[in-house]
Design a protein around this motif. Structure first.
Motif, PDB file in Angstrom:
ATOM      1  N   ILE A 113       1.014  -1.328  -0.097  1.00 13.96           N
ATOM      2  CA  ILE A 113       0.117   0.057   0.118  1.00 13.96           C
ATOM      3  C   ILE A 113       1.033   1.220   0.204  1.00 13.96           C
ATOM      4  O   ILE A 113       1.707   1.477   0.911  1.00 13.96           O
ATOM      5  N   PRO A 114       0.635   2.181  -1.064  1.00 12.19           N
ATOM      6  CA  PRO A 114       1.668   3.242  -1.250  1.00 12.19           C
ATOM      7  C   PRO A 114       1.218   4.229   0.021  1.00 12.19           C
ATOM      8  O   PRO A 114       0.200   4.564   0.278  1.00 12.19           O
ATOM      9  N   ARG A 115       2.208   4.650   0.733  1.00 11.55           N
ATOM     10  CA  ARG A 115       2.169   5.409   1.764  1.00 11.55           C
ATOM     11  C   ARG A 115       1.374   6.822   1.418  1.00 11.55           C
ATOM     12  O   ARG A 115       0.813   7.585   2.263  1.00 11.55           O
ATOM     13  N   ASP A 116       1.736   7.395   0.193  1.00 12.84           N
ATOM     14  CA  ASP A 116       1.165   8.428  -0.468  1.00 12.84           C
ATOM     15  C   ASP A 116      -0.157   8.489  -0.825  1.00 12.84           C
ATOM     16  O   ASP A 116      -0.559   9.541  -1.407  1.00 12.84           O
ATOM     17  N   THR A 117      -0.969   7.444  -0.853  1.00 13.05           N
ATOM     18  CA  THR A 117      -2.099   7.247  -1.262  1.00 13.05           C
ATOM     19  C   THR A 117      -3.093   8.204  -0.228  1.00 13.05           C
ATOM     20  O   THR A 117      -3.211   8.200   0.664  1.00 13.05           O
ATOM     21  N   LEU A 118      -3.968   9.029  -1.196  1.00  8.43           N
ATOM     22  CA  LEU A 118      -4.929   9.858  -0.403  1.00  8.43           C
ATOM     23  C   LEU A 118      -6.071   9.037  -0.233  1.00  8.43           C
ATOM     24  O   LEU A 118      -6.798   8.461  -1.190  1.00  8.43           O
ATOM     25  N   ILE A 119      -6.645   9.045   1.163  1.00  8.87           N
ATOM     26  CA  ILE A 119      -7.648   8.092   1.390  1.00  8.87           C
ATOM     27  C   ILE A 119      -8.514   8.757   2.343  1.00  8.87           C
ATOM     28  O   ILE A 119      -8.253   9.930   2.911  1.00  8.87           O
ATOM     29  N   ASP A 120      -9.694   8.345   2.684  1.00  8.47           N
ATOM     30  CA  ASP A 120     -10.560   8.791   3.793  1.00  8.47           C
ATOM     31  C   ASP A 120     -10.188   7.975   4.920  1.00  8.47           C
ATOM     32  O   ASP A 120     -10.554   6.648   5.062  1.00  8.47           O
ATOM     33  N   ARG A 121      -9.749   8.585   6.197  1.00 13.28           N
ATOM     34  CA  ARG A 121      -9.413   7.813   7.122  1.00 13.28           C
ATOM     35  C   ARG A 121     -10.734   7.781   8.001  1.00 13.28           C
ATOM     36  O   ARG A 121     -11.199   8.551   8.599  1.00 13.28           O
TER      37      ARG A 121
END
Length: 378
Positions: free
Chosen positions: A137-145
């Motif tokens: 899982i790329p650390r720089d992925t923009l997600i809704d936490r």
């Protein structure tokens, strides 16, 4: 009461794109290190069982005293994906990027008192424990936490369009697990975390790892300089390799993930052939370092439990490890960020949920980092 604990002594024998497109904040951080802990720990902890004989009780007591565990189940409660009933298991493996203590000397960042999960992967063990799929899982992925409660009982509100690795820095292991489960709808059966300093020492204890580079690598940020060719990397060099970002490919975190995936295959190959089980001194050194290096979920929080789990992974060879990266695309608004390709990612999660191989269609046409083939096992 904190859910983090030191275990009791064990007893021998017992294609749509999702995510915000506005410009992300902050600059690129220096590359972290990798997620190699699972297989090293698997082989070393499984190996300590063969020692037996006089002093075994003391050995188990000592190694159990090294282990740390966190009670993920207590922190997350019952509102989680269901456990699979097909004989498969999912393990979330994180590399925590704290800059404090021994890690500070290893370079690549400032000690701001925080820790980050700069390396993350889901390891899916198929029924029969002969094959595995690994999804980075790329650390720089923009997600809704999602909102989460950490293992100390503190609540953390949900956040939209934040980097994936903010989950760990916000709420630790429990928040990282909940975030992964919210993205994948897969139950994480186990959790394993490894740190910088421990990784370096594990490689040194192994006597180094042999790899071949097809191109020269020169990355002052990770302190790694290698000419094209075959090298036996010591711990410091190995750490530099798995943290290298700007020295290869397109300079992104995705390229670093490709180096990490190649390195872990070389590492697993070497562990299988290095003769640890016939060398009690090396085995003890590895077991001592491994148990000091890892943090596990409470279900794996003793040497007996960890060794039992690890022994079931011995049949998985590098040729039976399918390694992919979660499908992402570069964020048009910020080249330092990536966006989840939800449709393709859902193909992966569904396949793993049903204990099936990851379809090729889910891994084609995604952002890659352009570093494939730069490193291979020798």
């Amino acid at each position: 009461m904190s859910a983090e604990s030191t275990p009791d002594p064990g007893i021998p024998g017992s294609n749509g794109i999702s995510g915000a497109r506005h410009r992300g904040k902050g600059r690129r951080r220096k590359p972290p290190r990798r997620r190699k802990g699972l297989m090293i720990t698997a082989w070393t902890t499984a190996g300590i069982v063969v020692l037996g004989g006089a002093g075994a009780g003391y050995l188990y007591f000592k190694l159990n005293g090294n282990l740390k565990s966190v009670d993920i189940d207590q922190a997350l409660g019952t509102n989680r994906p269901k456990k699979a009933d097909n004989g498969s298991e999912n393990i979330l493996v994180l590399g925590s990027d704290t800059r404090a203590g021994g890690n500070k000397k290893l370079g690549g960042g400032t000690d701001d008192g925080s820790a980050r999960s700069d390396t993350a992967m889901i390891v899916h063990i198929y029924k029969g424990h002969k094959k595995a799929s690994v999804v980075s899982i790329p650390r720089d992925t923009l997600i809704d936490r999602p909102s989460c409660t950490d293992t100390k009982g503190d609540d953390h509100p949900a956040a939209q369009s934040v980097m994936f690795n903010s989950a760990y820095s916000t709420g630790g292991a429990a928040c990282a697990v909940k975030t992964v489960e919210s993205i994948t709808d897969l139950r994480m059966d186990h959790y394993l975390e490894v740190d910088f300093a421990g990784f370096q020492k594990l490689i040194d204890d192994l006597g180094g790892v042999e790899i071949t580079t097809t191109k020269s690598i020169d990355d002052p940020d990770s302190h790694l300089k290698l000419k094209a060719g075959t090298h036996t990397l010591d711990g410091e060099q190995a750490l530099g390799l798995v943290r290298t970002r700007h020295g290869v490919g397109d300079g992104s975190d995705l390229g670093r993930i490709q180096l990490q995936q190649a390195f872990i295959k070389a590492l697993v190959n070497q562990i299988r052939d290095v003769g640890v089980f016939s060398n009690p001194k090396r085995l003890l050194d590895l077991a001592e370092t491994a148990t000091k290096t890892v943090t596990t979920d409470s279900d794996l929080g003793s040497v007996n439990k960890l060794a039992s789990f690890a022994s079931g992974l011995q049949g998985i060879s590098p040729s039976h490890m399918h390694m992919v990266t979660m499908p992402v695309a570069y964020d048009p608004a910020d080249p330092n960020r990536v966006l989840l390709q939800k449709k393709k990612a859902d193909e992966i999660w569904k396949a793993l949920q049903n204990d099936r191989p990851i379809p090729k269609s889910a891994t084609e046409g995604n952002a890659t980092g352009e570093a494939k083939g730069v490193v291979s096992g020798s």
